[in-house]
Design a protein around this motif. Structure first.
Motif, mmCIF file in Angstrom:
data_model
loop_
_atom_site.group_PDB
_atom_site.id
_atom_site.type_symbol
_atom_site.label_atom_id
_atom_site.label_comp_id
_atom_site.label_asym_id
_atom_site.label_seq_id
_atom_site.Cartn_x
_atom_site.Cartn_y
_atom_site.Cartn_z
ATOM 1 N N ALA A 2 35.005 38.272 47.123
ATOM 2 C CA ALA A 2 35.944 37.141 46.831
ATOM 3 C C ALA A 2 35.200 35.869 47.499
ATOM 4 O O ALA A 2 35.298 34.758 46.968
ATOM 5 N N SER B 252 40.799 44.794 39.327
ATOM 6 C CA SER B 252 41.756 43.645 39.340
ATOM 7 C C SER B 252 43.105 44.244 39.734
ATOM 8 O O SER B 252 44.007 43.416 40.319
ATOM 9 N N GLY C 230 44.851 45.884 44.414
ATOM 10 C CA GLY C 230 45.478 45.218 45.670
ATOM 11 C C GLY C 230 46.935 45.468 45.554
ATOM 12 O O GLY C 230 47.396 45.223 46.805
ATOM 13 N N SER D 115 42.393 34.976 48.073
ATOM 14 C CA SER D 115 42.026 36.299 48.265
ATOM 15 C C SER D 115 41.665 37.031 49.427
ATOM 16 O O SER D 115 41.634 37.823 50.027
ATOM 17 N N SER E 10 44.010 36.934 52.022
ATOM 18 C CA SER E 10 45.075 37.784 51.919
ATOM 19 C C SER E 10 44.620 39.369 52.357
ATOM 20 O O SER E 10 45.217 40.075 52.972
#
Length: 350
Positions: free
Chosen positions: A28, A123, A126, A209, A212
């Protein structure tokens, strides 16, 4: 740990440390830099990616509550703009025919198709992060399952709509081979001003991202330290696991310096897919041992079984095109077993 063997649980945590969070944070951060650093910029490569990791780590290590509020705000903003971008694209092209690629893609390759699906699976990987902060959530038995379900549905819808725009509403030559595909698509649909707005929003999305994962990942390592299989220095102290966050950030920065986007994407997709398949297979084993009454599964045991078979099948098919990623995944597992043998096997768990 409970279903298979404590070593398997340790390796799962080790994969989270090396791939699940460290690798994903580096990925990311790399992508964030690709959106905010111009090609002719005088800023040295990797500097922006490293700065993003450092800032996120500092916020979550020393300002936990503020970090959570900031994370929520960025997520709400990026979802709103992504939704607006999709709506605008469809309104602009209403009544016209989609520009589906008409060039000959060549013969169909099952292994290439499987490898692409392994990438796409990243994708969705998470969804389980909600579990890692369950101990700090209010009414977790109600809020955590609800968050996982709603977020997975939201990601699915957003992913499909965005890719429909990229593939059907934007000329293929405008986005092919671009790491900043959203910016390229926005340039084609919205012009320079709209594209710059999308660039900023996507950059914020990627920064969120990084944030997090730096918030969630170290809580796994702090819990493993509480269980006695990671060094005690990583335990949760105060309002945030500061030591674990700083270690996580340092590892992510190291990976930023030695990797690139494409290699990280293949490695992460493969490693996390295999780990997820093994985790879900434990549900099947528990069901067989204790029966449906003790281990209820929504939709019957067929659904997790399909997931395991499909995930392993895709990974095996992709292996012929991704031997380096398989080697890296294997090294991750073996190194975890070695570390378990050295520091984990003789430590009693709490």
């Amino acid at each position: 740990s409970r279903v298979l063997h404590p070593a398997a649980g340790f390796v799962a945590g080790w994969i989270s440390l090396i791939a699940g969070f460290t690798g994903a944070i580096a990925f990311a951060a790399h992508a964030f830099e690709s959106y905010v650093r111009p090609a002719d910029s005088a800023v040295p490569p990797h500097l922006i990616a490293i700065a993003a990791i450092v800032v996120a780590a500092a916020v979550h290590a020393f300002r936990a509550r503020e970090g959570a509020f900031g994370q929520n705000g960025v997520v709400i903003a990026k979802l709103a703009v992504l939704a607006g971008f999709v709506v605008f694209a469809f309104v602009k092209w209403a009544g016209s025919s989609p520009t589906w690629p008409d060039s000959d893609p060549g013969p169909f390759s099952l292994s290439a198709f499987a490898g692409t699906l392994v990438w796409i699976s990243l994708s969705y990987s998470g969804f389980n992060a909600a579990v890692y902060v369950a101990g700090e959530a209010r009414d977790p038995e109600r809020t955590v399952p609800s968050a996982m379900l709603r977020a997975t549905v939201a990601v699915t819808v957003i992913y499909l709509l965005l890719n429909l725009v990229f593939v059907g509403l934007v000329p293929g030559e405008d986005v092919a081979g671009r790491p900043d595909v959203a910016f390229a698509a926005a340039s084609s649909l919205l012009g320079d001003t709209g594209a710059q707005i999308v660039r900023v929003v996507v950059a914020l999305a990627l920064l969120s991202s990084v944030s997090s994962m730096i918030m969630a990942g170290p809580r796994v390592f702090a819990q493993m330290a509480d269980d006695g299989v990671f060094p005690a220095a990583l335990k949760f102290r105060g309002r945030a696991p500061a030591a674990a966050i700083l270690v996580q950030a340092a590892l992510a920065i190291l990976l930023v310096l030695v990797s690139d986007l494409r290699s990280l994407l293949g490695y992460l997709g493969l490693t996390l897919s295999l780990s997820a398949a093994l985790t879900v297979s434990c549900l099947v084993l528990l069901r067989r041992r204790h029966g449906a009454g003790e281990v209820p599964v929504t939709g019957s045991i067929v659904l997790p079984a399909i997931y395991v078979v499909a995930t392993l099948g895709l990974a095996l098919l992709a292996s012929s095109r991704q031997p380096v990623e398989w080697l890296a995944a294997g090294m991750t597992v073996v190194s975890g077993l070695v570390v378990w043998w050295v520091i984990g096997r003789n430590r009693p768990t709490s």
